[in-house]
Design an enzyme around this catalytic site. Structure first.
Site, PDB file in Angstrom:
ATOM      1  N   ASP A  40      -1.684  -1.019   5.855  1.00  0.00           N
ATOM      2  CA  ASP A  40      -1.893  -0.408   7.178  1.00  0.00           C
ATOM      3  C   ASP A  40      -3.342  -0.350   7.616  1.00  0.00           C
ATOM      4  O   ASP A  40      -3.627   0.047   8.749  1.00  0.00           O
ATOM      5  CB  ASP A  40      -1.326   1.014   7.188  1.00  0.00           C
ATOM      6  CG  ASP A  40      -2.156   1.967   6.335  1.00  0.00           C
ATOM      7  OD1 ASP A  40      -2.404   1.650   5.159  1.00  0.00           O
ATOM      8  OD2 ASP A  40      -2.550   3.027   6.841  1.00  0.00           O
ATOM      9  N   ASP A  86       0.874  -1.170   0.000  1.00  0.00           N
ATOM     10  CA  ASP A  86       0.000   0.000   0.000  1.00  0.00           C
ATOM     11  C   ASP A  86       0.917   1.228   0.000  1.00  0.00           C
ATOM     12  O   ASP A  86       2.109   1.119   0.302  1.00  0.00           O
ATOM     13  CB  ASP A  86      -0.897  -0.041   1.241  1.00  0.00           C
ATOM     14  CG  ASP A  86      -1.734   1.201   1.383  1.00  0.00           C
ATOM     15  OD1 ASP A  86      -2.407   1.578   0.412  1.00  0.00           O
ATOM     16  OD2 ASP A  86      -1.708   1.808   2.470  1.00  0.00           O
ATOM     17  N   ASP A 104      -0.061   5.164   0.978  1.00  0.00           N
ATOM     18  CA  ASP A 104      -0.247   6.090   2.099  1.00  0.00           C
ATOM     19  C   ASP A 104      -0.342   5.323   3.424  1.00  0.00           C
ATOM     20  O   ASP A 104      -1.173   4.424   3.567  1.00  0.00           O
ATOM     21  CB  ASP A 104      -1.538   6.892   1.916  1.00  0.00           C
ATOM     22  CG  ASP A 104      -1.535   7.715   0.648  1.00  0.00           C
ATOM     23  OD1 ASP A 104      -1.425   8.938   0.736  1.00  0.00           O
ATOM     24  OD2 ASP A 104      -1.653   7.116  -0.446  1.00  0.00           O
TER      25      ASP A 104
END
Length: 232
Positions: free
Chosen positions: A171, A9, A11
């Site tokens: 995240d 991922d 961000d």
């Protein structure tokens, strides 16, 4: 690692983009003559996208707007963010060394993000990271996006990888749900943007910093090899 595809991922996993995303949110608030919202109040909404950040910032001020009004703010947000995409965004500590070690060991790297592809490329270009990734797939790269598993599987194919030898790193609950739907092992980072503690997301492994990323990948590979051995 030579046969592995590691998909990240963006961000909250590779890059701490919160400062610039919050700045863009506060830019549109200023146009409404509303005061800035602290980063700590907006970080958990980043994984839900810019529109959600704007609506949460408005809610912080006790305001709601119509969809067309929010659309206008979103357009202003994107214009500002594109022009200031890497003012304060930086790779997380240890990630550049970790991905360079993975590349040295023969791994293929990719990015699967719900950020628009053009913005993702612009950010990675500004931070001199683009060349490290065999594929960079954004929200609009395919007809679907996370949590649809085809976003992740399509990213792996774009990188000429094999889903059977892939691992995702993310995240948020969206990342973990995507990986599980695609039947890809997933590592959660504890320092990203999530409204649920990372330890509660149900990932196969959890890391608190990127200095332990390679160790976590090696452990997942070992676990997978043991699980695939036929019973005696």
């Amino acid at each position: 690692m030579r046969d592995m595809t590691i998909v990240f991922d963006l961000d909250g996993t590779l890059i701490d983009t919160a400062p610039d995303l919050v700045d863009a949110t506060n830019h549109v608030l200023a146009a409404l003559k509303l005061s800035a919202v602290p980063e700590t109040d907006l970080r958990n909404w980043i994984s839900f996208g810019a529109r959600r950040m704007i609506t949460e910032a408005l809610f912080h001020h006790g305001q709601t707007l119509t969809d067309p009004q929010v659309d206008d703010l979103l357009a202003q947000f994107l214009d500002y963010y594109e022009a200031n995409i890497a003012n304060r965004s930086r790779p997380y500590p240890g990630i550049v060394d970790a991905i360079d070690q993975l590349l040295d060991q023969g791994a293929t790297l990719a990015v699967c993000t719900n950020k628009r592809e053009a913005l993702s490329l612009s950010l990675l270009n500004e931070l001199d990271l683009t060349s490290r990734f065999a594929a960079i797939a954004g929200r609009d790269t395919f007809p679907v996006f996370k949590p649809d598993p085809e976003h992740l599987l399509g990213t792996i194919r774009l990188a000429n990888g094999d889903p059977a030898r892939a691992i995702m790193v993310g995240d948020s609950a969206t990342d973990i749900a995507t990986a599980k739907a695609a039947r890809i092992p997933v590592i959660a980072v504890s320092f990203g943007y999530t409204d649920v503690p990372a330890a509660q997301l149900g990932a196969n492994a959890l890391i608190d910093c990127h200095t332990t990323l390679l160790q976590a990948i090696a452990q997942l590979r070992q676990d997978s090899a043991v699980a695939s051995k036929p019973a005696i």
